[in-house]
Design an enzyme around this catalytic site. Structure first.
Site, mmCIF file in Angstrom:
data_model
loop_
_atom_site.group_PDB
_atom_site.id
_atom_site.type_symbol
_atom_site.label_atom_id
_atom_site.label_comp_id
_atom_site.label_asym_id
_atom_site.label_seq_id
_atom_site.Cartn_x
_atom_site.Cartn_y
_atom_site.Cartn_z
ATOM 1 N N ASN A 75 -2.845 8.644 -2.146
ATOM 2 C CA ASN A 75 -2.411 7.312 -2.521
ATOM 3 C C ASN A 75 -1.758 7.333 -3.899
ATOM 4 O O ASN A 75 -1.909 8.281 -4.675
ATOM 5 C CB ASN A 75 -3.624 6.372 -2.578
ATOM 6 C CG ASN A 75 -4.224 6.108 -1.223
ATOM 7 O OD1 ASN A 75 -3.840 5.182 -0.529
ATOM 8 N ND2 ASN A 75 -5.181 6.930 -0.828
ATOM 9 N N HIS A 102 0.866 -1.179 0.000
ATOM 10 C CA HIS A 102 0.000 0.000 0.000
ATOM 11 C C HIS A 102 0.903 1.229 0.000
ATOM 12 O O HIS A 102 1.553 1.528 1.012
ATOM 13 C CB HIS A 102 -0.893 -0.018 1.250
ATOM 14 C CG HIS A 102 -1.772 1.186 1.387
ATOM 15 N ND1 HIS A 102 -3.080 1.196 0.961
ATOM 16 C CD2 HIS A 102 -1.533 2.414 1.911
ATOM 17 C CE1 HIS A 102 -3.611 2.375 1.220
ATOM 18 N NE2 HIS A 102 -2.689 3.141 1.794
ATOM 19 N N CYS A 152 -3.800 10.110 5.209
ATOM 20 C CA CYS A 152 -4.197 9.723 6.561
ATOM 21 C C CYS A 152 -4.410 10.961 7.424
ATOM 22 O O CYS A 152 -3.488 11.776 7.568
ATOM 23 C CB CYS A 152 -3.134 8.824 7.192
ATOM 24 S SG CYS A 152 -3.492 8.368 8.905
#
Length: 324
Positions: free
Chosen positions: A247, A205, A238
């Site tokens: 992302n 990720h 986040c």
């Protein structure tokens, strides 16, 4: 090398965490179904984080309830406690991602407890998920760097992966939460997990804060990762990690990986979905692939201009937008 890599789109969880606008349940369900119809093999569709702290994800269980069991087979929910797992499976979820941070400082900021407390609760979470016939992942945030403590010791990551309290987790998710890792670091850690803790799929990720998202993902795949995460338009970040940005873009990853299910028409359709969604959210689209698709190079099969010239109605609006 990349044809068997699974792309998991995390737009509806990690992607939405920092957005100022929220999406109604019906719109989220529409996005889930469009992504699945386009061939995206796996999705992360929400979180059971506190709705007062992460309002865009407050309707996650309503989204779960609106989906079919066949759709939920391909969907994941972020959880951090055994109670989260119970609520998710009671709503119909089949797959949960049990997340804790490798660094205590981030785990306290993100989940409100030390890392060991999250580990101590994991056996109950595993038991609940498996008893319901579901699957559970061990998700390790701040696997590379922590916003409060700096670089994370890889040996600490390996110790958590090998901790018997994580038994039962089918996968290990290694998160570059801040997007500060470099490809060599990603290759080293993924390779060590693959060698020293075999038997689980490795999920990478990544975030693109420092422009290394695609490079890091390809390094992870080369080192043994079988699943990689991305979000449409590079959306996300986040709320409990200062310095985290979006992302790695789903479109950029797919253009680099070229999975067997993807063709130029599908990528153009994903770019159209991404463009519409980020405009709806008033968020910038950071995907370089979406920019490339708008190129007037109509001889290149991956551009909207090429698809529009062939009569593909999904490409007309993107082709008309011009290069960014």
């Amino acid at each position: 090398m990349t044809s068997d890599v699974i792309l998991r789109d995390v737009t509806l969880r990690d992607g939405l965490q920092l957005t100022g606008k929220t999406l109604p349940t019906e719109r989220k369900v529409e996005i889930v179904r469009e992504l699945l119809a386009l061939g995206v093999p796996s999705l992360e569709i929400g979180s059971l984080a506190r709705p007062d702290l992460v309002p865009p994800l407050a309707n996650t269980l309503e989204v779960v309830a609106a989906l079919t069991p066949e759709e939920l087979e391909r969907c994941w929910i972020w959880v951090a406690t055994p109670r989260h797992v119970a609520r998710a499976v009671d709503a119909g979820a089949l797959n949960v991602q049990y997340c804790l941070s490798v660094s205590d400082a981030h785990n306290r900021a993100n989940i409100g407890r030390d890392t060991d407390a999250s580990l101590a609760a994991m056996p109950e979470a595993v038991e609940t998920a498996l008893a319901a016939g579901g699957r559970i992942q061990l998700c390790l945030a701040t696997a590379f760097t922590c916003p409060f403590d700096g670089p994370v010791d890889p040996d600490r990551v390996l110790a958590i992966v090998g901790d018997p309290r994580t038994d039962g987790a089918a996968d290990v998710v290694l998160c570059d939460t801040l997007g500060q890792a470099a490809p060599a670091e990603v290759s080293s850690l993924v390779g060590r997990v693959a060698r020293e803790a075999p038997g689980r799929r490795i999920v990478f990720h990544g975030h693109d804060t420092w422009g290394q998202g695609v490079a890091n993902t390809l390094a992870a795949v080369a080192a043994g990762a079988q699943v990689v995460d991305g979000a449409l338009g590079g959306l996300g970040g986040c709320p409990f990690a200062p310095g985290a940005s979006g992302n790695t873009s789903t479109e950029d990853l797919l253009f680099a990986l070229r999975p067997s299910w993807l063709d130029p028409a599908g990528l153009v359709a994903l770019a159209a979905l991404s463009t519409d969604l980020l405009a709806e959210l008033d968020e910038p689209n950071r995907s370089r692939t979406v920019q490339g698709i708008r190129s007037k190079a109509d001889a290149f099969p991956w551009t909207a201009a090429h698809r529009a010239a062939g009569g593909d109605p999904r490409a007309v609006a993107l082709a008309g937008a011009g290069a960014c």
